[in-house]
Design a protein around this motif. Structure first.
Motif, short mmCIF file in Angstrom:
data_model
loop_
_atom_site.label_atom_id
_atom_site.label_comp_id
_atom_site.label_asym_id
_atom_site.label_seq_id
_atom_site.Cartn_x
_atom_site.Cartn_y
_atom_site.Cartn_z
N ILE A 1 0.82 -1.21 0.00
CA ILE A 1 0.00 0.00 0.00
C ILE A 1 0.86 1.27 0.00
CG2 ILE A 1 -1.97 -1.15 1.07
CD1 ILE A 1 -1.30 0.24 3.68
N GLN A 2 2.18 1.07 -0.12
CA GLN A 2 3.11 2.18 -0.38
C GLN A 2 3.22 3.21 0.74
OE1 GLN A 2 5.03 2.61 -3.74
NE2 GLN A 2 4.77 0.50 -3.07
N ARG A 3 2.96 2.78 1.96
CA ARG A 3 3.16 3.68 3.10
C ARG A 3 3.35 2.86 4.36
NH1 ARG A 3 -1.28 3.97 6.45
NH2 ARG A 3 -3.28 3.30 5.60
N PHE A 4 3.85 3.50 5.39
CA PHE A 4 3.95 2.87 6.70
C PHE A 4 2.66 3.12 7.48
CE2 PHE A 4 8.88 3.33 6.91
CZ PHE A 4 8.99 2.30 5.98
N ALA A 5 2.44 2.33 8.51
CA ALA A 5 1.26 2.49 9.35
C ALA A 5 1.39 3.73 10.21
CB ALA A 5 1.07 1.27 10.26
N SER A 6 0.27 4.35 10.49
CA SER A 6 0.26 5.38 11.54
C SER A 6 0.16 4.67 12.89
CB SER A 6 -0.94 6.31 11.36
OG SER A 6 -2.16 5.64 11.66
N MET A 7 0.60 5.32 13.92
CA MET A 7 0.52 4.75 15.27
C MET A 7 -0.95 4.56 15.67
SD MET A 7 3.66 6.69 17.23
CE MET A 7 3.21 8.33 16.68
N GLU A 8 -1.81 5.44 15.22
CA GLU A 8 -3.23 5.33 15.52
C GLU A 8 -3.83 4.05 14.94
OE1 GLU A 8 -6.94 8.39 15.47
OE2 GLU A 8 -5.91 8.12 13.56
N GLU A 9 -3.40 3.68 13.73
CA GLU A 9 -3.93 2.46 13.11
C GLU A 9 -3.61 1.23 13.94
OE1 GLU A 9 -4.00 2.78 8.35
OE2 GLU A 9 -2.07 3.36 9.21
N ILE A 10 -2.38 1.16 14.44
CA ILE A 10 -2.00 0.00 15.25
C ILE A 10 -2.73 0.02 16.59
CG2 ILE A 10 -0.07 -1.26 16.27
CD1 ILE A 10 -0.14 -1.15 13.16
N GLY A 11 -2.90 1.20 17.16
CA GLY A 11 -3.66 1.32 18.41
C GLY A 11 -5.09 0.82 18.24
N ASP A 12 -5.69 1.12 17.11
CA ASP A 12 -7.07 0.67 16.86
C ASP A 12 -7.16 -0.86 16.78
OD1 ASP A 12 -8.11 3.24 16.86
OD2 ASP A 12 -8.05 3.45 14.68
#
Length: 264
Positions: A226-237
């Protein structure tokens, strides 16, 4: 299904990064009592949580997760303060040196293992012992005595790339996945749900600072479908989901959240 979280959360590595954003995600879903554990002060996390919801109560503990006595004491403090322990996130960890086995010193290897693996085990053991003492949080067939999530890594599922020779780190995170599965099997019949999350590359402040064109991390980013790194919020969710009734049939999972990196 929509979900909400009610109860007491215990989070290691809560001062920054994934641990911090997991606390925010769990607060959005309803948690109002937090034991926040880190080797460094968790002031910023506490300030933001109380800005989100002024009624949130926090217990702040500075601790090394590799210290057995301190880990056991932190669980006792949590229960003394809040009465029980419903959700635990064992997230504290270090990356260690980017070295292959022929390059790394024994002391460096053992330090990574002591925090990333033994530290998780010490915390999980203390959490399990407490959760076995308490009743389920509701009469629902979806309910548990408690839920534990361990932060592993996509490098707990696959080997690290040539660009990122994180031998000790990958070894420690594979061990976390094994620990999660072993204890999940043993504890599920006794009413405790245990899972792991395996994040891919996450856009933490440290990673963001290295994202210059042509850098190692920039080269790794283009490998993510998907050509990007995860945001910290995404992993928290995702962590909040794993603690919720919406994941009540998810047991012993090493849930990968890596933008598709490991399917290639």
């Amino acid at each position: 299904m929509p979900f909400s979280l009610k109860g007491v959360a215990y989070i290691t590595g809560a001062g920054s990064g994934i641990g911090q954003h997991a606390a925010y995600a769990m607060a959005r879903q309803g948690v109002r009592s937090f034991a926040l554990i880190d080797r460094n002060p968790v002031t910023h996390t506490v300030q933001h949580l109380k800005k989100m919801h002024p009624d949130i109560k926090t217990l702040e503990i500075e601790m090394d997760v590799a210290d057995e006595a301190a880990v056991n004491d932190s669980i006792e403090q949590t229960v003394k303060e809040f009465g029980r322990l419903d959700y635990a996130l064992n997230n504290a960890g270090i990356g260690g040196a980017l070295k292959t086995t022929d390059q790394i010193d024994k002391e460096d290897f053992e330090r990574v293992m002591s925090i990333n693996t033994t530290g998780v085990w010490l915390c999980q053991r203390a959490q399990i012992r407490q959760m076995l003492k308490q009743e389920k949080w509701s009469d629902s067939y979806r309910a548990y005595r408690g839920s534990i999530v361990n932060t592993a890594s996509m490098y707990g599922k696959v080997g690290p790339t040539l660009n990122v020779p994180a031998t000790a780190y990958a070894t420690s995170k594979h061990a976390v996945v094994g620990l999660t599965k072993a204890d999940a099997i043993a504890m599920a019949p006794r009413g405790i749900k245990i899972n792991a999350i395996c994040p891919g590359y996450v856009l933490t402040p440290l990673v963001e600072s290295t994202m210059d064109k042509g850098s190692v991390m920039d080269a790794e980013r283009v490998k993510v479908p998907i050509q990007r790194f995860a945001s910290m919020e995404e992993i928290g969710d995702v962590i909040a989901f794993l603690h919720s009734d919406a994941s009540s049939y998810v047991v012993g999972s090493a849930l990968v959240a890596d933008g598709g990196f490991t399917i290639q």
